[in-house]
Design an enzyme around this catalytic site. Structure first.
Site, PDB file in Angstrom:
ATOM      1  N   HIS A  87       9.099   6.828   8.185  1.00  0.00           N
ATOM      2  CA  HIS A  87       9.701   6.920   6.855  1.00  0.00           C
ATOM      3  C   HIS A  87      11.177   7.265   7.063  1.00  0.00           C
ATOM      4  O   HIS A  87      11.565   7.835   8.078  1.00  0.00           O
ATOM      5  CB  HIS A  87       8.972   7.970   6.009  1.00  0.00           C
ATOM      6  CG  HIS A  87       7.637   7.484   5.514  1.00  0.00           C
ATOM      7  ND1 HIS A  87       7.444   7.004   4.240  1.00  0.00           N
ATOM      8  CD2 HIS A  87       6.443   7.360   6.144  1.00  0.00           C
ATOM      9  CE1 HIS A  87       6.183   6.621   4.095  1.00  0.00           C
ATOM     10  NE2 HIS A  87       5.539   6.826   5.237  1.00  0.00           N
TER      11      HIS A  87
ATOM     12  N   CYS B 278       4.411   9.215   0.281  1.00  0.00           N
ATOM     13  CA  CYS B 278       3.027   9.681   0.182  1.00  0.00           C
ATOM     14  C   CYS B 278       2.944  10.660  -0.969  1.00  0.00           C
ATOM     15  O   CYS B 278       3.659  11.658  -0.995  1.00  0.00           O
ATOM     16  CB  CYS B 278       2.582  10.353   1.477  1.00  0.00           C
ATOM     17  SG  CYS B 278       0.921  11.050   1.326  1.00  0.00           S
TER      18      CYS B 278
ATOM     19  N   ASN C 271       9.443   3.966   3.388  1.00  0.00           N
ATOM     20  CA  ASN C 271       9.271   3.599   4.792  1.00  0.00           C
ATOM     21  C   ASN C 271      10.529   2.916   5.316  1.00  0.00           C
ATOM     22  O   ASN C 271      11.377   2.465   4.550  1.00  0.00           O
ATOM     23  CB  ASN C 271       8.127   2.582   4.920  1.00  0.00           C
ATOM     24  CG  ASN C 271       6.776   3.174   4.614  1.00  0.00           C
ATOM     25  OD1 ASN C 271       6.432   3.372   3.464  1.00  0.00           O
ATOM     26  ND2 ASN C 271       6.029   3.468   5.656  1.00  0.00           N
TER      27      ASN C 271
ATOM     28  N   HIS D 111       5.196   4.344  12.754  1.00  0.00           N
ATOM     29  CA  HIS D 111       5.234   4.290  11.281  1.00  0.00           C
ATOM     30  C   HIS D 111       6.277   5.312  10.818  1.00  0.00           C
ATOM     31  O   HIS D 111       6.002   6.503  10.681  1.00  0.00           O
ATOM     32  CB  HIS D 111       3.836   4.653  10.769  1.00  0.00           C
ATOM     33  CG  HIS D 111       3.663   4.678   9.284  1.00  0.00           C
ATOM     34  ND1 HIS D 111       3.004   3.677   8.579  1.00  0.00           N
ATOM     35  CD2 HIS D 111       4.019   5.586   8.343  1.00  0.00           C
ATOM     36  CE1 HIS D 111       2.969   3.985   7.292  1.00  0.00           C
ATOM     37  NE2 HIS D 111       3.578   5.137   7.116  1.00  0.00           N
TER      38      HIS D 111
ATOM     39  N   ARG E 180       0.839  -1.215   0.000  1.00  0.00           N
ATOM     40  CA  ARG E 180       0.000   0.000   0.000  1.00  0.00           C
ATOM     41  C   ARG E 180       0.874   1.266   0.000  1.00  0.00           C
ATOM     42  O   ARG E 180       0.960   1.981  -0.992  1.00  0.00           O
ATOM     43  CB  ARG E 180      -0.957  -0.044   1.202  1.00  0.00           C
ATOM     44  CG  ARG E 180      -2.063   1.000   1.150  1.00  0.00           C
ATOM     45  CD  ARG E 180      -1.661   2.389   1.610  1.00  0.00           C
ATOM     46  NE  ARG E 180      -1.088   2.421   2.944  1.00  0.00           N
ATOM     47  CZ  ARG E 180      -0.500   3.497   3.462  1.00  0.00           C
ATOM     48  NH1 ARG E 180      -0.403   4.609   2.760  1.00  0.00           N
ATOM     49  NH2 ARG E 180       0.025   3.460   4.669  1.00  0.00           N
ATOM     50  N   ASP E 181       1.565   1.514   1.112  1.00  0.00           N
ATOM     51  CA  ASP E 181       2.372   2.745   1.197  1.00  0.00           C
ATOM     52  C   ASP E 181       3.483   2.699   0.150  1.00  0.00           C
ATOM     53  O   ASP E 181       3.836   3.714  -0.460  1.00  0.00           O
ATOM     54  CB  ASP E 181       2.973   2.857   2.610  1.00  0.00           C
ATOM     55  CG  ASP E 181       3.226   4.290   3.042  1.00  0.00           C
ATOM     56  OD1 ASP E 181       3.263   5.169   2.176  1.00  0.00           O
ATOM     57  OD2 ASP E 181       3.405   4.532   4.252  1.00  0.00           O
TER      58      ASP E 181
HETATM   59  P1  HMG Z   1     -12.906  14.588  -2.866  1.00  0.00           P
HETATM   60  O1  HMG Z   1     -12.568  14.894  -4.275  1.00  0.00           O
HETATM   61  O2  HMG Z   1     -13.083  15.738  -1.908  1.00  0.00           O
HETATM   62  O3  HMG Z   1     -14.199  13.632  -2.821  1.00  0.00           O
HETATM   63  O4  HMG Z   1     -11.782  13.628  -2.333  1.00  0.00           O
HETATM   64  P2  HMG Z   1     -15.730  14.007  -2.720  1.00  0.00           P
HETATM   65  O5  HMG Z   1     -16.256  13.418  -1.451  1.00  0.00           O
HETATM   66  O6  HMG Z   1     -15.953  15.476  -2.977  1.00  0.00           O
HETATM   67  O7  HMG Z   1     -16.341  13.185  -3.934  1.00  0.00           O
HETATM   68  C1  HMG Z   1     -16.052  13.519  -5.312  1.00  0.00           C
HETATM   69  C2  HMG Z   1     -16.312  12.319  -6.195  1.00  0.00           C
HETATM   70  O8  HMG Z   1     -15.405  11.288  -5.867  1.00  0.00           O
HETATM   71  C3  HMG Z   1     -17.695  11.712  -6.021  1.00  0.00           C
HETATM   72  O9  HMG Z   1     -18.071  11.175  -7.287  1.00  0.00           O
HETATM   73  C4  HMG Z   1     -17.474  10.564  -5.088  1.00  0.00           C
HETATM   74  O10 HMG Z   1     -18.396   9.494  -5.217  1.00  0.00           O
HETATM   75  C5  HMG Z   1     -16.084  10.097  -5.523  1.00  0.00           C
HETATM   76  P3  HMG Z   1     -19.190  11.919  -8.178  1.00  0.00           P
HETATM   77  O11 HMG Z   1     -20.404  11.989  -7.311  1.00  0.00           O
HETATM   78  O12 HMG Z   1     -18.607  13.292  -8.441  1.00  0.00           O
HETATM   79  O13 HMG Z   1     -19.280  11.038  -9.379  1.00  0.00           O
HETATM   80  N1  HMG Z   1     -15.375   9.451  -4.387  1.00  0.00           N
HETATM   81  C6  HMG Z   1     -14.830   8.245  -4.422  1.00  0.00           C
HETATM   82  N2  HMG Z   1     -14.723   7.308  -5.379  1.00  0.00           N
HETATM   83  C7  HMG Z   1     -14.105   6.169  -5.063  1.00  0.00           C
HETATM   84  N3  HMG Z   1     -13.582   5.892  -3.844  1.00  0.00           N
HETATM   85  C8  HMG Z   1     -13.664   6.810  -2.863  1.00  0.00           C
HETATM   86  C9  HMG Z   1     -14.303   8.041  -3.141  1.00  0.00           C
HETATM   87  N4  HMG Z   1     -14.544   9.128  -2.398  1.00  0.00           N
HETATM   88  C10 HMG Z   1     -15.201   9.982  -3.170  1.00  0.00           C
HETATM   89  N5  HMG Z   1     -13.163   6.537  -1.642  1.00  0.00           N
HETATM   90  C11 HMG Z   1     -10.962  11.949  -0.816  1.00  0.00           C
HETATM   91  C12 HMG Z   1     -11.753  13.243  -0.949  1.00  0.00           C
HETATM   92  C13 HMG Z   1     -10.749  11.695   0.672  1.00  0.00           C
HETATM   93  C14 HMG Z   1     -11.778  10.833  -1.440  1.00  0.00           C
HETATM   94  C15 HMG Z   1      -9.601  12.117  -1.569  1.00  0.00           C
HETATM   95  O14 HMG Z   1      -8.967  13.238  -1.013  1.00  0.00           O
HETATM   96  C16 HMG Z   1      -8.710  10.918  -1.444  1.00  0.00           C
HETATM   97  O15 HMG Z   1      -8.990   9.861  -2.012  1.00  0.00           O
HETATM   98  N6  HMG Z   1      -7.576  11.040  -0.685  1.00  0.00           N
HETATM   99  C17 HMG Z   1      -6.665   9.933  -0.452  1.00  0.00           C
HETATM  100  C18 HMG Z   1      -5.227  10.376  -0.555  1.00  0.00           C
HETATM  101  C19 HMG Z   1      -4.317   9.206  -0.243  1.00  0.00           C
HETATM  102  O16 HMG Z   1      -4.660   8.055  -0.457  1.00  0.00           O
HETATM  103  N7  HMG Z   1      -3.099   9.506   0.292  1.00  0.00           N
HETATM  104  C20 HMG Z   1      -2.137   8.496   0.629  1.00  0.00           C
HETATM  105  C21 HMG Z   1      -2.508   7.687   1.846  1.00  0.00           C
HETATM  106  S1  HMG Z   1      -2.125   8.509   3.385  1.00  0.00           S
HETATM  107  C22 HMG Z   1      -0.441   8.131   3.674  1.00  0.00           C
HETATM  108  O17 HMG Z   1       0.210   7.606   2.821  1.00  0.00           O
HETATM  109  C23 HMG Z   1       0.116   8.384   5.054  1.00  0.00           C
HETATM  110  C24 HMG Z   1       0.306   7.094   5.876  1.00  0.00           C
HETATM  111  O18 HMG Z   1       1.176   6.189   5.218  1.00  0.00           O
HETATM  112  C25 HMG Z   1       0.878   7.429   7.284  1.00  0.00           C
HETATM  113  C26 HMG Z   1       2.106   8.347   7.242  1.00  0.00           C
HETATM  114  O19 HMG Z   1       3.101   8.028   6.561  1.00  0.00           O
HETATM  115  O20 HMG Z   1       2.011   9.391   7.918  1.00  0.00           O
HETATM  116  C27 HMG Z   1      -1.048   6.370   6.092  1.00  0.00           C
HETATM  117 MG    MG Z   2       3.317   6.323   5.272  1.00  0.00          MG
END
Ligand code: HMG
Ligand code: MG
Length: 311
Positions: free
Chosen positions: A219, A250, A259, A217, A24-25
């Site tokens: 990095h 990320c 990581n 966690h 995933r990450d």
């Molecule tokens: P948004 O654009 O604000 O979504 O994104 P929305 O709620 O306004 O919806 C817009 C459209 O997207 C809608 O469709 C929804 O249905 C669709 P429409 O009605 O326009 O046809 N939609 C989705 N479709 C599929 N799956 C979904 C989904 N949600 C809405 N889940 C959102 C907001 C949170 C979805 C977006 O910002 C997002 O996906 N962010 C994820 C970013 C990400 O994955 N980052 C990496 C992971 S975090 C990380 O790596 C850190 C970690 O490792 C820890 C560390 O290292 O600190 C965990």
């Molecule tokens: Mg991470």
């Protein structure tokens, strides 16, 4: 020599759980798109190497993280009822619907400790992220899934700089208190150093969140991840997130690199006589195989030291 001499330190925990995040990450940040069958084989190999928990993918918006757009298809190729838990990241109810439809029963939410990263990563304010996660947690628990919570930017944020410890504790506690079984403390951009890690763990303890509820966690952007893991062990932490071969980053945090490499962690734990259940040589072989699929060598020091040189 392919294992270190074992010299236990009686002041450290005797066993540790490694929560593997490479699929995933690791893969969320790769330039090349990895075919679904390669991801499934990667996860199968990680399970075979003895990892007890393998985070599989994210049900986030496919436009935000195109590398994981195949989440549903990937999950359909995995054994969700085997002995190894295969958690998935879920940001909102739409993501939860997709995860539950796919049959997932280990869910991870991922909040931010800072305002800017909440906006960049979740398109939400810091305050609104809680409203986004609350129904995810309550519905997941009602569906008999368990929920882990991540909190990001716990040591520093590329836009806001140093993040005050009380701010991190407040955000983490709020996410945990929704009903998560564990809080993973994210050093998203790898800026933590050992005493800072100890101080944050102590601050969580003072706020009533003991080490049994925490995972770390790290990095490795600044080469501190292993030192920080050791500092965490000294505080009694027994769950560590790590990524096979040191994959990771990320896409919404510039300066987030890989990581803590699982192999580097395993080497240290083995030397300290701490049980972890992972077969180092099969893990190294897996990371080398994945590096070949990605077309670049693994950044893990242990993979480089133990791996078969490419001919
Ligand atoms: P948004 O654009 O604000 O979504 O994104 P929305 O709620 O306004 O919806 C817009 C459209 O997207 C809608 O469709 C929804 O249905 C669709 P429409 O009605 O326009 O046809 N939609 C989705 N479709 C599929 N799956 C979904 C989904 N949600 C809405 N889940 C959102 C907001 C949170 C979805 C977006 O910002 C997002 O996906 N962010 C994820 C970013 C990400 O994955 N980052 C990496 C992971 S975090 C990380 O790596 C850190 C970690 O490792 C820890 C560390 O290292 O600190 C965990
Ligand atoms: Mg991470």
């Amino acid at each position: 020599m392919n294992l270190p001499m074992v010299v236990p330190d009686p002041s450290l925990p005797t066993a540790v759980t490694i929560y593997e995040v490479g699929a995933r990450d690791g893969l969320q940040n790769e330039k090349v798109t990895i075919p679904t069958e390669v991801k499934a084989e990667f996860i199968g190999r990680l399970i075979d190497a003895g990892l007890p928990i393998v985070e599989a993918t994210s049900f986030v918006h496919p436009k935000w993280v195109p590398q994981l757009a195949d989440a549903g298809e990937l999950i359909s190729r995995l054994d969700l009822h085997g002995s190894v838990a295969l958690p998935v990241l879920v940001p909102n109810e739409r993501g939860l619907d997709r995860a539950l439809e796919a049959g997932c029963d280990h869910i991870a939410i991922f909040g931010s400790a800072t305002e800017t990263f909440a906006q960049k990563n979740l398109n939400s304010t810091l305050d609104d992220q809680y409203a986004m996660f609350e129904p995810v947690v309550s519905r997941a628990l009602a569906a008999d899934a368990d929920v882990r919570a991540y909190v990001s930017m716990c040591f520093g944020d590329p836009w806001e700089g140093a993040v005050p410890i009380p701010q991190v504790v407040a955000a983490g506690k709020r996410l945990l208190d929704m009903g998560a079984y564990q809080l993973s403390i994210g050093d998203t951009i790898g800026v933590a150093t050992a005493a800072h890690v100890g101080a944050l763990i102590d601050a969580f303890g003072a706020a009533g969140v003991g080490v049994d509820k925490l995972a770390m966690h790290f990095h490795d952007t600044y080469g501190q991840a292993l030192a920080n893991a050791h500092a965490s062990l000294l505080k009694g932490i027994t769950t560590f997130d790590a990524s096979a071969g040191g994959l990771g980053g990320c896409p919404y945090a510039k300066s987030a690199t890989g990581n803590l490499a699982t192999e580097d962690l395993v080497w240290m734990l083995t030397g300290l006589g701490i049980e972890h259940g992972v077969d180092l040589s099969s893990l190294v072989a897996t990371s080398q195989w994945m590096a070949a699929n990605l077309g670049r060598p693994s950044p893990s020091a242990v993979v480089r030291a133990l791996g078969t040189p490419a001919s």
